[in-house]
Design a protein around this motif. Structure first.
Motif, PDB file in Angstrom:
ATOM      1  N   SER A  21       0.607  10.525  -1.549  1.00 57.96           N
ATOM      2  CA  SER A  21       0.213  10.295  -0.506  1.00 57.96           C
ATOM      3  C   SER A  21      -0.226   9.928   0.708  1.00 57.96           C
ATOM      4  CB  SER A  21      -1.361   9.932  -1.094  1.00 57.96           C
ATOM      5  OG  SER A  21      -1.163   9.128  -1.201  1.00 57.96           O
ATOM      6  N   ASN A  75       0.986   4.309  -2.891  1.00 49.90           N
ATOM      7  CA  ASN A  75       0.343   5.674  -2.765  1.00 49.90           C
ATOM      8  C   ASN A  75       2.055   5.909  -2.056  1.00 49.90           C
ATOM      9  OD1 ASN A  75      -2.750   5.202  -2.328  1.00 49.90           O
ATOM     10  ND2 ASN A  75      -1.829   3.023  -2.080  1.00 49.90           N
ATOM     11  N   TYR A 125       0.789  -1.461  -0.071  1.00 53.30           N
ATOM     12  CA  TYR A 125       0.127   0.179  -0.361  1.00 53.30           C
ATOM     13  C   TYR A 125       1.004   1.244  -0.221  1.00 53.30           C
ATOM     14  CZ  TYR A 125      -3.019   3.468   1.773  1.00 53.30           C
ATOM     15  OH  TYR A 125      -3.523   4.812   2.026  1.00 53.30           O
TER      16      TYR A 125
END
Length: 378
Positions: free
Chosen positions: A376, A373, A369
């Protein structure tokens, strides 16, 4: 509600706020303590950070509210403790500075030295405050060197280095172990793979160590520390006046409440049971049950200190008569009543919005994850 009842209610509510701080801020501070050890590379450490980063500032509500409650409900305790423990409190505050900056800026520059520095900054921000808070509780059990004059001006006669005595340092280690145990169990619920295996090991180690240290502290209190006893009559509805009482220092006095109140012994028993169950659930890979057990252990450990000292809040080692208690360190009847009304309204709101935030953002945080990402995630 009469004045005496309000005094007792606020003793209980301040304890609830301290327990809430230990549970909610405890798991993100515990994350900071474990961060350099359970994350072996940058992706793993970012995964660990992202389990608490969206929530850590919301958890500060408990810390701020506890400090505000002490200020408003126990103004003499606030004034005396924050002046006497000034440098210790400043050290905790300086350590806490690493947390917001570390969470927000740690991953903004792709430089190994920069990121490693902030990882250790988060470690300091997670480890130092609970140690200092534990040291403060240890010194409360020993007695604090302060006294009031006839004008109710307090004078602190101790020093920063005197706070770092053997028993207080042991209390600091109990606090650090308790927070680390809480953080490890939270990370068990939010991680998987290699990180999960490491935090599970950390949970069993920190839980077992906390149990041993808590037992050692209990033996020390029971056999080697003098407590305080009020020998004059107590009028719970009288106006606060710390000097309007007589107090004696007596060996084993901190154990008297366990004979006086039948229910009191169940508080330390619950702490020991919760610590043992937390370690057992971690061994059985029951992360949720382990987390609730460590939360109960935090409540039991803090509650044990409160029950042992009751009705004392801040005993004085230089002038026992100046010791601050539940009955004579408080604000006015009107202030306590207004604060109770505000608490009844706002504490459920805090619990509701905190629960909603965790429900919305719940789930496993993985290295995959984080990689997907990168821009962000924290």
């Amino acid at each position: 509600m009469d004045y005496e009842t309000l005094k007792l209610v606020w003793w209980l509510l301040v304890g609830v706020l301290l327990v809430g701080f230990a549970i909610m801020d405890g798991h993100d501070m515990g994350m900071g303590v474990l961060l350099p050890f359970v994350g072996r590379n940058d992706l793993e450490r970012r995964a660990v950070i992202n389990t608490v980063a969206p929530h850590w500032d919301g958890n500060q509500v408990w810390f701020i509210t506890a400090g505000g409650a002490i200020f408003a409900a126990w103004p003499l305790v606030y004034a005396t403790a924050f002046s006497g423990f000034y440098w210790a409190m400043m050290a905790a505050l300086w350590a806490l500075f690493f947390r917001p900056v570390g969470f927000d800026y740690r991953s903004k520059i792709q430089n190994p030295i920069w990121r490693s520095t902030w990882d250790w900054g988060l470690f300091i921000g997670g480890a130092v405050p609970p140690i200092i808070f534990g040291v403060a509780f240890g010194n409360l059990l020993l007695g604090v060197p302060f006294h009031f004059n006839d004008l109710m001006m307090s004078t602190y006669t101790g020093s920063f280095w005197a706070l770092l005595n053997p028993f207080a340092l042991l209390a600091g280690l109990v606090s650090l172990g308790m927070i680390t145990f809480q953080g490890a169990n939270y990370l068990m619920m939010r991680t998987e793979g290699d990180i999960y295996r490491r935090v599970r090991t950390a949970s069993m180690l920190s839980g077992s160590l906390t149990l041993v240290l808590f037992a050692l502290a209990g033996v020390w209190v029971a056999s080697g520390i003098d407590g305080y006893v009020i020998t004059s009559a107590i009028d719970g509805n009288s106006l606060p006046d710390p000097l309007y009482k007589t107090v004696v220092v007596k060996a084993g006095a901190w154990m008297l409440n366990y004979n006086r109140y039948d229910w009191a012994i169940w508080v330390p028993i619950a702490a020991f049971a919760a610590l043992g169950l937390g370690v057992m659930f971690a061994q059985l890979k029951k992360a949720g049950l382990a987390f609730w057990s460590s939360s109960a252990a935090a409540a039991g450990i803090i509650g044990t200190a409160g029950v042992s000292m009751f009705p004392f809040i801040m005993p004085s080692s230089t002038d026992p008569r100046s010791s601050l208690t539940v009955y004579d360190a408080v604000s006015s009847h009107l202030t306590l009543g207004l604060m109770l009304g505000a608490t009844v309204i706002f504490m459920p709101l805090i619990i509701l919005y905190t629960s909603w935030c965790y429900k919305v953002m719940w789930g496993k945080v993985t290295t995959e994850y984080i990689a997907a990402n990168d821009k962000s995630a924290y």
